[in-house]
Design an enzyme around this catalytic site. Sequence first.
Site, PDB file in Angstrom:
ATOM      1  N   ASP A  45       5.446  -3.249  13.351  1.00 57.24           N
ATOM      2  CA  ASP A  45       4.414  -2.213  13.185  1.00 57.24           C
ATOM      3  C   ASP A  45       3.011  -2.771  12.997  1.00 57.24           C
ATOM      4  OD1 ASP A  45       4.492  -3.243  10.631  1.00 57.24           O
ATOM      5  OD2 ASP A  45       5.307  -1.446   9.689  1.00 57.24           O
ATOM      6  N   HIS A  55       5.320   0.000   6.209  1.00 53.08           N
ATOM      7  CA  HIS A  55       4.503  -1.131   5.741  1.00 53.08           C
ATOM      8  C   HIS A  55       3.781  -0.770   4.438  1.00 53.08           C
ATOM      9  CE1 HIS A  55       3.303  -4.996   7.877  1.00 53.08           C
ATOM     10  NE2 HIS A  55       2.626  -5.094   6.749  1.00 53.08           N
ATOM     11  N   TYR A  97       6.054 -12.643  12.110  1.00 56.07           N
ATOM     12  CA  TYR A  97       5.093 -12.077  13.053  1.00 56.07           C
ATOM     13  C   TYR A  97       5.160 -13.052  14.213  1.00 56.07           C
ATOM     14  CZ  TYR A  97       2.925  -9.009   9.539  1.00 56.07           C
ATOM     15  OH  TYR A  97       2.673  -8.037   8.614  1.00 56.07           O
TER      16      TYR A  97
HETATM   17  C1  FNR Z   1       2.985  -6.509   2.743  1.00 54.80           C
HETATM   18  N1  FNR Z   1       3.922  -6.150   3.717  1.00 54.80           N
HETATM   19  C2  FNR Z   1       4.221  -7.038   4.724  1.00 54.80           C
HETATM   20  N2  FNR Z   1       5.209  -6.763   5.627  1.00 54.80           N
HETATM   21  C3  FNR Z   1       5.541  -7.652   6.578  1.00 54.80           C
HETATM   22  O1  FNR Z   1       6.447  -7.369   7.362  1.00 54.80           O
HETATM   23  N3  FNR Z   1       4.908  -8.853   6.672  1.00 54.80           N
HETATM   24  C4  FNR Z   1       3.904  -9.216   5.819  1.00 54.80           C
HETATM   25  O2  FNR Z   1       3.351 -10.314   5.928  1.00 54.80           O
HETATM   26  C5  FNR Z   1       3.528  -8.274   4.823  1.00 54.80           C
HETATM   27  N4  FNR Z   1       2.533  -8.562   3.941  1.00 54.80           N
HETATM   28  C6  FNR Z   1       2.282  -7.740   2.876  1.00 54.80           C
HETATM   29  C7  FNR Z   1       1.360  -8.116   1.918  1.00 54.80           C
HETATM   30  C8  FNR Z   1       1.163  -7.319   0.798  1.00 54.80           C
HETATM   31  C9  FNR Z   1       0.171  -7.759  -0.240  1.00 54.80           C
HETATM   32  C10 FNR Z   1       1.865  -6.095   0.660  1.00 54.80           C
HETATM   33  C11 FNR Z   1       1.670  -5.214  -0.553  1.00 54.80           C
HETATM   34  C12 FNR Z   1       2.761  -5.711   1.618  1.00 54.80           C
HETATM   35  C13 FNR Z   1       4.651  -4.860   3.621  1.00 54.80           C
HETATM   36  C14 FNR Z   1       5.881  -4.956   2.711  1.00 54.80           C
HETATM   37  O3  FNR Z   1       6.890  -5.751   3.270  1.00 54.80           O
HETATM   38  C15 FNR Z   1       6.513  -3.572   2.440  1.00 54.80           C
HETATM   39  O4  FNR Z   1       6.746  -2.932   3.666  1.00 54.80           O
HETATM   40  C16 FNR Z   1       5.698  -2.667   1.529  1.00 54.80           C
HETATM   41  O5  FNR Z   1       4.930  -3.397   0.595  1.00 54.80           O
HETATM   42  C17 FNR Z   1       6.645  -1.747   0.778  1.00 54.80           C
HETATM   43  O6  FNR Z   1       5.970  -0.829   0.042  1.00 54.80           O
HETATM   44  P1  FNR Z   1       5.740  -0.920  -1.560  1.00 54.80           P
HETATM   45  O7  FNR Z   1       7.032  -1.300  -2.241  1.00 54.80           O
HETATM   46  O8  FNR Z   1       4.662  -1.928  -1.744  1.00 54.80           O
HETATM   47  O9  FNR Z   1       5.314   0.476  -1.872  1.00 54.80           O
END
Ligand code: FNR
Length: 396
Positions: free
Chosen positions: A203, A286, A175
């Site tokens: 996003d 996400h 980020y």
């Molecule tokens: C995320 N995701 C996420 N994505 C990202 O780019 N930076 C981040 O810091 C986070 N943090 C994060 C925390 C938690 C607890 C979750 C569950 C998810 C999103 C992640 O990379 C991904 O896009 C989704 O979790 C994919 O979907 P599924 O496999 O959880 O259904």
Amino acid sequence: MDRTRRDFLSATAAAVTLSTTLPALASSDPQTATSSAYAAPTEIKAIDIINLRELEPAAQKVIPAGGFGYISSAAGDEWTKRENEAAFKRLTIVPRYLTGYKDADRSTTLLGSKVSMPIIVSAMAGHGMAHVTAEVGSSKGTGEAGALYTAASLSTKTMEEIAVASSGPKWFQIYLPADRGQAREILIRAKTAGYRAIILTIDTVVPSNRETDRRNHFRSPLPVGNFPGESGAYAAAPIKRDLDWEDVEFIWKTTGLPVLLKGVMSPELAVTAVERGCAGVQVSNHGGRQLDDVAASITVLPRIADAVRGRATIIIDGGVRRGQDVFKALALGAHAVAVGRPILYGLALGGWLGVQAVLQHLDGEFEMTMRLAGVRTIAEISSSYVAVGPETLATI
Ligand code: FNR
């Protein structure tokens, strides 16, 4: 400020603590803060997995309620989160038999890194919510499984601790800090620590309405390892909200590493990413945690793959829970899938051994799917092996 706006801001600030600022109780000693303020699971043990969906209720029993809500929930009505999984079920597999094959090779190369399966760990903040070993555990488990790990910039542990925890290939998700100096510093640190690509998440330009976190009054008590002792400063100078293509250029000019965009949901954006020099895109909503009511990621993949025409690496995440899902995603043009929540559930239930088990289980189901569908290598998996449910019926 009017009341509605103030209420929205304070609620969303609580709901997206990890994606916007350092947590309230940030400490210079991550381990102490993790164990004293938040009773994360501690066990490291082998776990027996029947299927990945069953891990969620099991993990709910061991993860503190606020942390479990943060991990499992999504934005708004959570329609997109449910749709991510449901859309995979609308695709059917068209198997071929009598192939003469007796094995299935899942190994592949992602941006120059050899891996034993086309399954990677998606970037997730705050693994300390799932287990005291946090990302050190998940990185080790991923390396032991022979898979690729994506470290989140808002991890509980530092990127250096995560990098040395496993010898496997790793990418770094960012980020982008609004401050260029801070951004440069973290990018150079990632390169120096050995991360082989940078994933820019695009996003999360505004906090989303995570209603479960509001209901739970959840604010993570965990530290953010990459920003030690900077809670006030970082909270005051948050991530860059007005991202544009200059930021993408800044990242690759600063690091010289391949850059992937995470959060691509349209062919137009994917094509521009390729034209602007990105090495890859991560098709992602996400996990339904940002904008609700966007399409399931698997439904937009075919058009994105068509538009990219092999010029970039395509990763997809969102709702991947079965080996069949991995197969369908590859058939529709992805080079690999990324998995989110099940990794944290495995971590909660068994530490690094749990993460290794999640990846091995998914890879095992994927191998079974390849063998039953009649393909021997990843290169053989094509769209001819997948149909949309109703179309299959229409041909009978
Ligand atoms: C995320 N995701 C996420 N994505 C990202 O780019 N930076 C981040 O810091 C986070 N943090 C994060 C925390 C938690 C607890 C979750 C569950 C998810 C999103 C992640 O990379 C991904 O896009 C989704 O979790 C994919 O979907 P599924 O496999 O959880 O259904």
